[in-house]
Design a protein around this motif. Structure first.
Motif, PDB file in Angstrom:
ATOM      1  N   GLY A   6      -9.551  -1.915  -8.568  1.00 26.15           N
ATOM      2  CA  GLY A   6      -9.720  -0.950  -9.269  1.00 26.15           C
ATOM      3  C   GLY A   6      -9.326   0.654  -8.843  1.00 26.15           C
ATOM      4  O   GLY A   6      -9.943   1.946  -8.841  1.00 26.15           O
ATOM      5  N   TYR A   7      -7.974   1.202  -8.834  1.00 31.87           N
ATOM      6  CA  TYR A   7      -6.988   1.950  -9.078  1.00 31.87           C
ATOM      7  C   TYR A   7      -6.774   3.127  -9.875  1.00 31.87           C
ATOM      8  O   TYR A   7      -6.284   2.431 -11.039  1.00 31.87           O
ATOM      9  N   ALA A   8      -7.898   3.881  -9.685  1.00 30.31           N
ATOM     10  CA  ALA A   8      -7.567   4.698 -11.356  1.00 30.31           C
ATOM     11  C   ALA A   8      -5.853   4.390 -12.223  1.00 30.31           C
ATOM     12  O   ALA A   8      -5.890   5.205 -13.089  1.00 30.31           O
ATOM     13  N   MET A   9      -5.499   4.817 -11.010  1.00 28.84           N
ATOM     14  CA  MET A   9      -4.316   5.737 -11.553  1.00 28.84           C
ATOM     15  C   MET A   9      -3.172   4.098 -12.214  1.00 28.84           C
ATOM     16  O   MET A   9      -2.509   4.382 -12.793  1.00 28.84           O
ATOM     17  N   SER A  10      -3.849   3.057 -12.030  1.00 29.04           N
ATOM     18  CA  SER A  10      -2.938   1.755 -12.380  1.00 29.04           C
ATOM     19  C   SER A  10      -3.818   1.539 -14.074  1.00 29.04           C
ATOM     20  O   SER A  10      -3.397   0.864 -14.587  1.00 29.04           O
ATOM     21  N   VAL A  11      -5.051   2.392 -14.528  1.00 33.36           N
ATOM     22  CA  VAL A  11      -5.018   2.312 -15.569  1.00 33.36           C
ATOM     23  C   VAL A  11      -3.891   1.727 -16.497  1.00 33.36           C
ATOM     24  O   VAL A  11      -4.454   1.161 -18.042  1.00 33.36           O
TER      25      VAL A  11
END
Length: 338
Positions: A210-215
């Protein structure tokens, strides 16, 4: 600051390169994979400990990309603690009980080695080696080999279990953030990443972290992931529909306002399946972005792990192709011998 600059200049001269050349090689290494990366790493590491002041400076330079900072940290650790790295990888893993007792022929002895390997990985604390292994596809695994059954090494130990153990050793450590940033970076750049089952497990794990940078990369590679992971669609269309919905629901839970446009396009391409989830984009728009701070740089020399047993010469050599056998003489043909 003046002392730091003097040390940096000295390190550059030790490299036999000017600062611009060092920066270029670091940038190339940050983007490279596999053999190309290993060649660049070797070139950068030629100066040995004389390069450490410069690498430490780059490792903490906020003007660099995170990839360049991480590459500098990896190099620093390898130069300072290369003997520890080698001792860990070539520790006499085959001397542990699972290799001496009866074991399941399907899973092999490595399935019972977790209890022995994990404490050693955590004790060694070679955090940047663990990340590099996953990020740069170096193939520098740990090795369990023996004189008898495992003359060429336990493949399951090296290729399957070792990377997983390295990831687990990072759990709860500050450097774990770098691990998942690196995995997302590799998914984006490695066109063949999703070919293997182990890598698809990493993709799934990245969704769950759930890391935003991976979206952006998760949305970009999702269709390929589904195609590889479920090559034979279920006869029940609802199964595939729920696969997409569960994925999007998870991504929506950690996406940030900057991702709304990407999410909108993702939903539009699957309107019939995901259209009713569009109202949740409003929650994403209102969400406050989470500030991500990279971990402070830590790298401390330690005594190497005892019990290293290097493989014999030629262990890593590729097998030579067998010479073709001479054709058998035809029947009723007389061969004269002078």
């Amino acid at each position: 600051m003046k002392t730091l600059l003097i040390l940096a200049v000295f390190a550059c001269s030790a490299f036999g390169m000017d600062r611009e050349q060092v920066d270029r090689l670091l940038s190339q290494a940050a983007d490279a994979q596999g053999k190309e990366y290993l060649q660049l790493r070797a070139r950068l590491a030629e100066a040995g400990e004389a390069a450490l002041p410069l690498l430490r400076e780059v490792a903490q330079d906020g003007q660099r990309t995170w990839q360049q900072r991480l590459t500098a940290r990896i190099l620093y650790e390898r130069i300072l603690r290369g003997d520890e790295n080698e001792a860990l990888r070539f520790h006499n893993w085959a001397s542990y009980p699972p290799y001496q007792e009866r074991w399941q022929p399907v899973t092999g002895p490595s399935s019972n080695m977790h209890q022995y390997v994990m404490p050693k990985l955590q004790e060694a604390g070679l955090w940047y080696y663990y990340i590099e292994l996953m990020w740069k596809n170096t193939g520098e695994f740990g090795l369990a080999w023996g004189e008898r059954r495992y003359q060429k090494g336990d493949v399951r130990f090296s290729y399957e279990a070792w990377p997983r153990w390295c990831r687990q050793a990072l759990e709860g450590e500050p450097e774990e953030l770098y691990l998942w940033m690196a995995i997302a970076d590799r998914i984006e750049k490695d066109d063949r990443f999703l070919e293997s089952y182990d890598n698809r497990e990493l993709f799934s794990a990245l969704v769950q972290r759930g890391y935003a940078m991976s979206v952006p990369i998760l949305l970009q590679r999702w269709d390929e992931y589904v195609l590889k992971e479920y090559p034979n669609p279920s006869p029940n269309p609802e199964d595939r529909r729920m696969t997409h919905r569960n994925f999007l629901a998870k991504v929506l839970s950690f996406a940030e306002p900057a991702h709304v446009e990407l999410l909108e396009r993702f939903i539009t391409r699957r309107e019939e399946t995901l259209g009713d989830l569009r109202p949740k984009l409003e929650e994403v728009r209102r969400r406050q972005p989470v500030k991500v701070e990279e971990p402070p740089f830590r790298c401390e020399k330690k005594p190497p792990l005892e019990g290293m047993v290097k493989p014999p010469p030629g262990f890593f050599d590729r097998p030579k192709p067998s010479e073709p056998e001479a054709p058998a003489p035809e029947k009723d043909v007389v061969i004269e011998v002078n």
